[in-house]
Motif scaffolding. Structure first.
Motif, PDB file in Angstrom:
ATOM      1  N   PHE A  62       1.892   3.727   1.082  1.00 55.66           N
ATOM      2  CA  PHE A  62       3.308   3.749   0.729  1.00 55.66           C
ATOM      3  C   PHE A  62       3.685   5.061   0.031  1.00 55.66           C
ATOM      4  O   PHE A  62       4.792   5.571   0.201  1.00 55.66           O
ATOM      5  CB  PHE A  62       3.661   2.553  -0.163  1.00 55.66           C
ATOM      6  N   TYR A  63       2.756   5.597  -0.758  1.00 55.97           N
ATOM      7  CA  TYR A  63       3.013   6.873  -1.427  1.00 55.97           C
ATOM      8  C   TYR A  63       3.190   7.990  -0.391  1.00 55.97           C
ATOM      9  O   TYR A  63       4.126   8.792  -0.464  1.00 55.97           O
ATOM     10  CB  TYR A  63       1.860   7.196  -2.377  1.00 55.97           C
ATOM     11  N   TYR A  69      12.113   5.289   4.030  1.00 55.63           N
ATOM     12  CA  TYR A  69      13.148   4.557   3.295  1.00 55.63           C
ATOM     13  C   TYR A  69      13.544   3.281   4.040  1.00 55.63           C
ATOM     14  O   TYR A  69      13.692   2.216   3.445  1.00 55.63           O
ATOM     15  CB  TYR A  69      14.361   5.473   3.117  1.00 55.63           C
ATOM     16  N   GLN A  70      13.696   3.394   5.376  1.00 58.51           N
ATOM     17  CA  GLN A  70      14.053   2.223   6.183  1.00 58.51           C
ATOM     18  C   GLN A  70      12.929   1.177   6.163  1.00 58.51           C
ATOM     19  O   GLN A  70      13.192  -0.032   6.163  1.00 58.51           O
ATOM     20  CB  GLN A  70      14.360   2.637   7.626  1.00 58.51           C
ATOM     21  N   VAL A 128      15.865   4.541  -5.307  1.00 59.43           N
ATOM     22  CA  VAL A 128      16.904   5.412  -4.750  1.00 59.43           C
ATOM     23  C   VAL A 128      17.836   4.589  -3.869  1.00 59.43           C
ATOM     24  O   VAL A 128      17.545   3.464  -3.500  1.00 59.43           O
ATOM     25  CB  VAL A 128      16.288   6.557  -3.924  1.00 59.43           C
ATOM     26  N   SER A 129      18.998   5.181  -3.535  1.00 59.61           N
ATOM     27  CA  SER A 129      19.990   4.460  -2.743  1.00 59.61           C
ATOM     28  C   SER A 129      20.239   5.085  -1.370  1.00 59.61           C
ATOM     29  O   SER A 129      21.112   4.641  -0.644  1.00 59.61           O
ATOM     30  CB  SER A 129      21.319   4.403  -3.505  1.00 59.61           C
ATOM     31  N   SER A 130      19.464   6.112  -1.008  1.00 59.38           N
ATOM     32  CA  SER A 130      19.643   6.729   0.307  1.00 59.38           C
ATOM     33  C   SER A 130      18.341   7.393   0.729  1.00 59.38           C
ATOM     34  O   SER A 130      17.474   7.686  -0.092  1.00 59.38           O
ATOM     35  CB  SER A 130      20.769   7.768   0.270  1.00 59.38           C
ATOM     36  N   GLU A 164      17.782  10.835  -1.014  1.00 59.21           N
ATOM     37  CA  GLU A 164      17.218  10.722  -2.362  1.00 59.21           C
ATOM     38  C   GLU A 164      15.756  10.300  -2.298  1.00 59.21           C
ATOM     39  O   GLU A 164      14.937  10.705  -3.118  1.00 59.21           O
ATOM     40  CB  GLU A 164      18.016   9.708  -3.180  1.00 59.21           C
ATOM     41  N   PHE A 165      15.451   9.449  -1.317  1.00 65.18           N
ATOM     42  CA  PHE A 165      14.080   8.966  -1.126  1.00 65.18           C
ATOM     43  C   PHE A 165      13.122  10.140  -0.926  1.00 65.18           C
ATOM     44  O   PHE A 165      12.043  10.187  -1.527  1.00 65.18           O
ATOM     45  CB  PHE A 165      14.072   8.036   0.089  1.00 65.18           C
ATOM     46  N   LEU A 166      13.512  11.096  -0.094  1.00 60.30           N
ATOM     47  CA  LEU A 166      12.657  12.252   0.198  1.00 60.30           C
ATOM     48  C   LEU A 166      12.583  13.219  -0.985  1.00 60.30           C
ATOM     49  O   LEU A 166      11.616  13.973  -1.118  1.00 60.30           O
ATOM     50  CB  LEU A 166      13.191  12.994   1.430  1.00 60.30           C
TER      51      LEU A 166
END
Length: 232
Positions: free
Chosen positions: A107-108, A117-118, A179-181, A184-186
């Motif tokens: 996951f990391y 993210y999806q 995060v919310s997108s 931001e995840f990346l």
């Protein structure tokens, strides 16, 4: 002076009339009432059964059996989450700890890719929907069983319905997705990436325990709690 079988049965009816629907709680209350009525008769042998019963019932206060039922529900809910914690701890021992480490690392690393993210959201949404789907299905099964046996057990309700519902609510309110997108995840730093991987791994393990492990062991756990459950 001992109570007759007819009087004992009337006490069960009395608890049901006062909104005690779980058989195991009824048993506990009937035992308490019966012992108390016999003690009342020792001091006041002239009292009728109904008067002695009502005198014993008044000792429960203005809320009647409600506090007892709520206390037992809390006790069984705590027992459920102790089981979740017990099975979760097993993942910290060999060989499951190896799988846990691999999940954490996977996951990391997944957070380097936009589709990660999806995947994170997909796992969360799928697991939560499955929780609610099982809750609905288990509710139907328990209603059928209750009609057949004429008994409803509190811990059975917690294992199959209340526990799943509480877990799903906890997931919804306390799953603090970092995060919310996808953008931001990346852009997350190392600490936040590690935290996110730990969170999704823990979520996945708890989901597996509540959706697979505990349901498979449900009857065994119920027999351990209620030896008479096996013959109902």
């Amino acid at each position: 002076m001992k109570l007759t079988e007819i009087q004992i049965e009337s006490l069960y009816k009395f608890t049901r009339q006062h909104y005690v629907e779980y058989y195991d709680v009824q048993v506990e209350l009937v035992d308490h009432l019966a012992n108390d009525i016999e003690q009342i008769w020792e001091q006041q042998p002239e009292l009728s059964f109904n008067d002695a019963r009502d005198k014993s019932f008044k000792k429960f206060g203005v809320f009647g059996f409600m506090n007892v039922v709520e206390s037992k529900e809390l006790q069984m809910t705590k027992k459920y989450f102790k089981l979740v914690l017990k099975f979760a701890k097993e993942w910290l021992s060999l060989p499951k700890i190896v799988l846990t480490i691999l999940l954490l690392f996977g996951f990391y690393q997944l957070q380097q890719y936009s589709f990660g993210y999806q995947i994170y959201l997909g796992i969360f949404i799928t697991s939560t929907i499955t929780q609610f789907s099982m809750l609905i299905n288990n509710t139907r099964k328990l209603k059928r069983r209750q009609r057949q046996t004429q008994k409803k057990w509190l811990f059975e309700h917690v294992l199959n319905i209340q526990g799943l519902g509480n877990t799903a609510i906890i997931f919804i309110y306390f799953f603090d997705f970092p995060v919310s997108s996808a953008k931001e995840f990346l852009a997350m730093g190392d600490f936040k990436r590690a935290y996110s991987a730990l969170l999704i791994t823990a979520f996945l393990i708890i989901s597996y325990i509540t959706l697979v492990v505990i349901p498979k062991k449900a009857e065994e756990l119920l027999v351990q709690t209620y030896p008479e459950y096996q013959i109902t």
